[in-house]
Each structure stands twice: as C-alpha cells, then as structure tokens.
Design a protein around this motif. Structure first.
Motif, PDB file in Angstrom:
ATOM      1  N   UNK A   9       5.560  19.841  30.854  1.00 35.01           N
ATOM      2  CA  UNK A   9       6.143  18.971  29.830  1.00 35.01           C
ATOM      3  C   UNK A   9       7.340  18.197  30.398  1.00 35.01           C
ATOM      4  N   UNK A  10       8.124  18.858  31.248  1.00 36.37           N
ATOM      5  CA  UNK A  10       9.253  18.157  31.872  1.00 36.37           C
ATOM      6  C   UNK A  10       8.777  16.959  32.688  1.00 36.37           C
ATOM      7  N   UNK A  11       7.578  17.132  33.259  1.00 36.20           N
ATOM      8  CA  UNK A  11       7.038  16.038  34.078  1.00 36.20           C
ATOM      9  C   UNK A  11       6.718  14.797  33.244  1.00 36.20           C
ATOM     10  N   UNK A  12       6.658  14.958  31.909  1.00 37.55           N
ATOM     11  CA  UNK A  12       6.342  13.818  31.039  1.00 37.55           C
ATOM     12  C   UNK A  12       7.477  12.801  31.019  1.00 37.55           C
ATOM     13  N   UNK A  13       8.712  13.295  31.131  1.00 34.67           N
ATOM     14  CA  UNK A  13       9.846  12.404  30.893  1.00 34.67           C
ATOM     15  C   UNK A  13       9.895  11.194  31.825  1.00 34.67           C
ATOM     16  N   UNK A  14       9.800  11.408  33.132  1.00 40.07           N
ATOM     17  CA  UNK A  14       9.807  10.213  33.988  1.00 40.07           C
ATOM     18  C   UNK A  14       8.668   9.260  33.658  1.00 40.07           C
ATOM     19  N   UNK A  15       7.495   9.820  33.311  1.00 38.00           N
ATOM     20  CA  UNK A  15       6.343   8.971  32.999  1.00 38.00           C
ATOM     21  C   UNK A  15       6.638   8.133  31.758  1.00 38.00           C
ATOM     22  N   UNK A  16       7.138   8.805  30.725  1.00 37.75           N
ATOM     23  CA  UNK A  16       7.420   8.088  29.485  1.00 37.75           C
ATOM     24  C   UNK A  16       8.519   7.044  29.692  1.00 37.75           C
ATOM     25  N   UNK A  17       9.505   7.392  30.517  1.00 36.39           N
ATOM     26  CA  UNK A  17      10.573   6.442  30.813  1.00 36.39           C
ATOM     27  C   UNK A  17       9.997   5.189  31.487  1.00 36.39           C
ATOM     28  N   UNK A  18       9.182   5.417  32.499  1.00 36.49           N
ATOM     29  CA  UNK A  18       8.571   4.296  33.220  1.00 36.49           C
ATOM     30  C   UNK A  18       7.760   3.417  32.281  1.00 36.49           C
ATOM     31  N   UNK A  19       7.006   4.074  31.413  1.00 42.00           N
ATOM     32  CA  UNK A  19       6.175   3.324  30.475  1.00 42.00           C
ATOM     33  C   UNK A  19       7.015   2.457  29.553  1.00 42.00           C
ATOM     34  N   UNK A  20       8.095   3.051  29.055  1.00 41.73           N
ATOM     35  CA  UNK A  20       8.906   2.302  28.101  1.00 41.73           C
ATOM     36  C   UNK A  20       9.540   1.086  28.776  1.00 41.73           C
TER      37      UNK A  20
END
Ligand SMILES: Nc1ncnc2c1ncn2[C@@H]1O[C@H](COP(=O)(O)OP(=O)(O)OP(=O)(O)O)[C@@H](O)[C@H]1O
Ligand code: SF4
Ligand SMILES: [Mg+2]
Lengths: 334, 330
Positions: A9-20
């Motif tokens: 789940x922690x790995x989601x944060x960079x992905x979501x940041x990049x997407x936004x």
C-alpha cells in the motif's frame, strides 16, 4: 502478510502522486489558452477571464497543483464547464454503470474462460482442445463493435428476445441507491425491474466478455499445461487422488497466478476503455461520459475522468497483488 | 516358509513414441519382490529405472509413453490392463512411491499437513482429526522433529532432507504393501543419505513392507538391500542376492560398477569408471547392448542378443554370452 500488505500500500503513494501531476498538467499541454479553447473563438475577454479564474489559471503552478490535490482529497473533482455541475456527482453514476457492466462481463469471461482453458489442457490435443483454441482465436480477433452489432441484429431485431440499448426500460426508472442496478432492484424487492435490468445487461456484457474470455482461456490452458507436467502433480496422482481433484485443486491453484494478472489487466481495460461498446448499446457509462467531455472540450471532466480510470487501474493492480499473496504462501516471505 | 510375491514384473516393455520414432526405455524387464524384502534396482542414469517404477504405478505420461508389453502383477492381479479407477485405488494405498526429486515433488501452495493427510482421506474412512494424528505419527516415524508444527508449514520452509522425509511419511500414510523408492537419497548430502537409508531399513523391518530401492549406487545396495537387479539400457543384465553380487559378479557391466564403488580403504585417488556412455535406448539394434563398452566382447556379442543365463549358484542370472555353456565363446 500484514507487512506485505502495508508495503504494497505504501508503494501506491508515489504512483498516485505521479498520476495526479500528469493529469493536472494536461491543461498545460493544450496549445494556446485553455480558457479560450474551451469557450471557442468568439468568446469575450471577460468570459475568458472568468473561466481562467474558475480554473485557477491566474495562480502560480504549484499553488494550482496544491489546490487541485487538496480538492481531490475532499472528493471535489472540479466543476464541469458544460453543465456547471460538480464533476464528482455527475461522474459517479456513470462510473457505477460501467462497474456493473464490467463485473458481469468479467464474471462471464472468467467462468467460461478459465473452465475452457482447464478442459483444453486436461484434454490436451483432443478435438475439445482444438475447438477451444479455435474459439479463442476467433474471440480475440473479432472486433467488439461488430460483435455487438451482430448481437443486436440477431437477438434484438430478428428474434426480439432481448432489448438492444440502455440500462433499463425507460418507463420504469430504477431508484438508485448504489447505482449498481442489479443490486438496487434486488434490495428494494423490485423483481420485475431486476429481470428488466438483467435482460438489458446481457448483450453488452457478452460482447465485452468475448476478448477477455478468449485471452483468459489461452493463458489458463498454457499455464495448466505447464503445471500438469510438474513433479508435484505426479505426486498427487501417485497418492491415488481423483483426476478431477488433481486438476481443480492441485493444478488450478498453481496455474491461476498468471491468469490473475491477465484478469486484472482486462478488468482495468473494460473499466476505462469500453467507449465503443457503451456507445453501441447506449450504456451510460464512464467511457461515454469521458468521450462526450472530449467532444465538448470540457477539460475538468476529462482530467477527472482520466484520473478516476487510472486510479481504478492502480487499485485493481493492488488487489491482484494481494491475491497473489493469498494464493501463494511463498510471496509473504521474500 | 516361502514368502508371498507382492509384486512381479514379467517381460515389461515401455516405450516413448517421439518424433524420432519409438524409444524403448524399458525393454523386457523382469523382477519380483516378496513380503518384507528389499530389492535393489541399480544402473547408470538413463537405463530406465524411473520409467520402470512409473510403469508399475501406472503413471507413465501418455502420450508419448505406453506400456507395450509384459505383465505387472500385484499379488497376482494384472496392473497393465487394470482400469484407471482400480489403479487409483491401489496408488498411495497398496503401492506407494517416493520420487527422485524432493525439492519439486511437494505442491508449493499446500501445507505439509494437507499433503500428508490427502492419501489417507482419499483411501480410508477417517476424519480430519484422525488423519492429522496419523500424519504426526508417520512424521515421528521418519524422524521429523516438531511434527505438530510442521503440519502447518509450507514446503519452501523445509530443507531438502526434511522434504524427502515428508515424502517418505506421505508414502507410508496408508501402510502400503509395496514401497517404490526412486533414488530417495541421490539429491541429498551424505549424512542425510545415511540417515534415510537406515530409516528405510528400519521401516522395512518394523512394517514388514516390501521395498524396491532404486539407485545408481551399489554402495546403497550393499547397505540396505536383500536382492539386487542390475539394469543396463532398458534391460536386466544381472540378478541375484546381494552377497552373491558382491562376491561373485558375472556380468562385465556389474563388474565395472563394482570396480567403480569408492572404497575408503583404497589409497588410490582416481576412481575406476566404465569407459563410454550408456547408449540411448533403441540406438543399438542388434547384439549385446553393452558390447561397445565391454572389454570381453567377441564376435557373437555384436550379432545376437544374449538371454539371461543361469549361473552356478541358485537364483543368480546374468545376460552375457560368457555364461552360455552350449554356445561357442571367443
Ligand atoms: N517423456 C519421455 N519422452 C521420451 N523419452 C523418455 C521420456 N522419459 C524417459 N525417456 C527415456 O527413457 C530413458 C530412461 O529414463 P529413466 O528416467 O527411466 O532413467 P533412470 O534410469 O531413472 O535415470 P536416472 O538415474 O537419471 O534417474 C531415458 O534415456 C529417456 O531417453
Ligand atoms: S555378451 Fe559379450 S558384450 Fe555383452 S556383456 Fe557379455 S561379453 Fe560383454
Ligand atoms: Mg530416474
């Protein structure tokens, strides 16, 4: 297990940041002034200034970004230029219409695809195997819009068995609770409506299921063939275990891991990209909604639509990864 | 008292039908094993030991494999023509097998306990709890420590030696009459090898179970077996009790194998090994299969197929023209 979930789940944060960041930047990738483009050539400078202010284009980039993310976190997906309504409220029913269609389509695709793949592997090099493989080949090569039109022609026009468009019969509106009509009608005890909704979903979901079904059948078959050659399957047979149990318990569980990957990918594609099918079947889904927004150059809707689709993709991926760990005990430990 | 034959194999022939034609991996093999006896089957890699045991289990992958001739009798019952349903009843219940590859023979996704109780739940009328108790009992029997905890472990948490013990425990779950152990120690290191061999011997004594011990190592045979069958290129080349084979080997191949056993008393560093390689099954069409590597080979060896000749001692057979008293030699 818990550590694995937390790490994943922690790995989601960079992905979501990049997407936004990416989605936010869309507006800057448009050549020219976004407000001008949205409003057209003959817009007055006042109107343009108004839209610029509404979009926050008069602010510095980073402030705009933080505002944007802040809004997202409170569930504010912006305001539609065209309808002046909140995107979140407009998008939600469309999203769930697509979710419902996808769930039904993927259920069909998984059930038939996995079993066809198993039978094909079990009866390797027999007529049954060849038949499944031919169907799978036809399935992946058939254009979905063509299949949809053929379905409508045969089952709606010629045979009049099933309705060809929309989610329900227009005369009986479903009272939306979850916006998943099959569930809404059931929990409200509206069985006649439930039947109506079910009849409406059959043709589009079958059309949508074809390609995933064919791909799932192929992957299941090749994965099963590999597994069935392995030593531990021989061990199971040496114990005198029935063929059916060897196949469905010992082999399938091992073979299912690559199949899960494909299922996740296909479900993601259906959720984001079923524009053609939704158009043909008049399905008020997310694909249609984004497509209409593109036509209207309604950038806030486009941005949020893309963001929602991408987020769904990311979360389906997460679910698939967590399921790996449920199926395979080795994953938790490394 | 003459002991009952548990398993008799007569003239077994198993072939693989590949793109390059028929590969006769097992070509006319006879052996038998009696109650409480350990039979060794020895031979170099590729001589058809595993194919022989899989044939007995009815587990030859088909296609491409097929039993093309001969008989396999379990307590007199023909297994070659038995139905799959009948074979399923026997497998794991009356005849069990331990495989050569301990690292890959356990299903990685199921616990040791699940895999142990499976044969029992398949064949016997027991509930889960009784099955688990039996599993613990068998695990203790094969010398696995903390058996109760191991039940809930997965194979990847165990070492190779432990996995092989689990495989043995698994094979013993239904108290089989015949246990086929296909090189149970080859993949393991020497100390564990010793322990497992000792265990097999003890189990054989305790449970009076017939064991077929497959190996390429005559040292293993000397340690645990009562009788031995030597295989070469899909055929039996010599058969006798263990003492006789070590004292009075007849077939040149057996002699070669004996000469290549490492001997700790031997001061010489270099080990003898039989020159040349095992021929691919089917590659030698005529004559003795061993002729190209045999230092005693003469004309007849390249022309005719030798049969199994009786040697002076009782129950001692060897497939070599040197033993043919009527025929000409040299
Ligand atoms: N699936 C198969 N297809 C074709 N040929 C096969 C197949 N399995 C075995 N064989 C042939 O059968 C022969 C005997 O193989 P087998 O596995 O019985 O040898 P082995 O005596 O057990 O050797 P090892 O000591 O290496 O285990 C091999 O030389 C191989 O050519
Ligand atoms: S028959 Fe001839 S070639 Fe074969 S083992 Fe005997 S002597 Fe050697
Ligand atoms: Mg082998």
């Amino acid at each position: 297990m818990t550590a694995y979930i937390i790490r994943r789940i922690l790995m989601l944060f960079p992905v979501l940041f990049g997407m936004s960041v990416l989605v936010f930047s869309i507006i800057y990738l448009i050549p020219g002034n976004p407000a001008q483009i949205m409003l057209g050539q003959r817009a007055t400078p006042e109107a343009i200034a108004e839209v610029e202010k509404q979009l926050g284009l008069d602010q510095p980039f980073y402030i705009q970004y933080f505002d944007y993310v802040g809004n997202l976190l409170t569930g504010d997906l912006g305001t539609s230029i065209k309808t002046k309504g909140a995107v979140a409220a407009e998008l939600f029913p469309h999203l769930l219409a697509t979710v419902e269609l996808t769930i039904v389509a993927m259920t069909i695709a998984i059930f038939i695809g996995v079993n066809a793949g198993i039978i094909s592997a079990w009866l390797h090099n027999t007529i049954a195997d060849y038949a499944v493989m031919v169907f799978a080949l036809v399935g992946v090569s058939m254009p979905v819009f063509w299949l949809g039109l053929m379905e409508q022609y045969i089952f709606a026009v010629e045979l009049s068995w099933l309705p060809s468009t929309s989610r329900t019969n227009a005369l009986t509106d479903v009272n939306p609770i979850t916006h998943l009509y099959l569930i809404d009608t059931l929990i409200q005890g509206e069985y006649a409506q439930f039947k109506d909704v079910l009849r409406h979903i059959i043709l589009p979901s079958v059309a949508l299921a074809t390609i995933p079904m064919a791909i799932i059948a192929r992957i299941t078959r090749s994965s099963m063939l590999d597994v069935m050659k392995s030593d531990y399957i021989r061990t199971a047979r040496a114990k005198g275990v029935k063929g059916f149990i060897v196949v469905y318990k010992h082999s399938l569980r091992n073979a299912v891991i690559p199949v899960m990957t494909v299922i996740g990918l296909q479900a993601g594609l259906l959720l984001g990209g079923a524009i053609l099918t939704e158009t043909i079947f008049g399905w008020p889904g997310l694909g249609r909604y984004i497509y209409d927004a593109i036509q209207a150059r309604d950038y806030p809707v486009i941005q949020s639509g893309i963001l929602v689709v991408a987020t769904i993709f990311v979360f389906i991926n997460l679910i698939v990864d967590l399921l790996y760990a449920v199926v395979d005990p080795r994953i938790k430990y490394n | 008292m003459l002991k009952e034959y548990e398993l008799q194999v007569k003239g077994l022939r198993t072939s693989f039908f590949t793109d390059d034609g028929e590969v006769p991996a097992v070509d006319d093999v006879d052996f038998y094993v009696r109650e409480g006896e350990i039979l060794g089957i020895v031979g170099e890699s590729g001589c058809g030991k595993s194919v022989t045991s899989l044939s007995v289990m009815g587990l030859i992958p088909k296609p491409p494999g097929k039993i093309v001739g001969g008989e396999i009798l379990f307590k007199g019952e023909d297994l070659v023509h038995a139905s799959e349903k009948r074979m399923r009843k026997l497998r794991g219940n009356d005849i069990a097998m331990i495989f050569q590859e301990p690292m890959t023979s356990l299903n990685p996704l199921f616990t040791i306990g699940d895999q142990l109780v499976e044969a029992l739940l398949t064949h016997k009328k027991v509930n889960k709890k009784q099955a688990r108790q039996k599993a613990v009992e068998k695990m203790k029997l094969v010398g696995l420590p903390r058996a109760e905890e191991l039940l809930d472990d997965y194979p990847h948490q165990l070492s190779g030696g432990m996995r092989q013990r689990v495989m043995i425990a698994m094979a013993l779950m239904c108290d089989p009459k015949v246990l086929i152990a296909d090189e149970p120690t080859t993949a393991l290191d020497v100390t564990i090898q010793k322990q497992i061999l000792k265990l097999m011997r003890e189990l054989n004594k305790k449970l009076n179970m017939a064991i077929i011990m497959i190996t390429h190592d005559l040292g293993v045979v000397a340690e645990v077996c009562d009788r031995v069958t030597v295989m070469y290129s899909g055929k039996v080349v010599e058969e006798s009790d263990v003492k006789t084979i070590f004292k009075n080997p007849q077939h040149p191949y057996t002699k070669g194998l004996l000469a290549s056993i490492p001997d700790i008393r031997d001061k010489v560093d270099t080990l003898y090994s039989i020159p040349g390689n095992v021929p691919k099954p089917g590659s030698i069409k005529r004559g003795c299969r061993f002729a190209p590597r045999c230092q005693f080979a003469f004309d007849r060896c390249f022309e005719e197929d030798p049969e199994l000749y009786e040697v002076s001692e009782p129950n001692h057979l060897a497939r070599c023209f040197l033993l043919d008293e009527e025929g000409e030699q040299q």
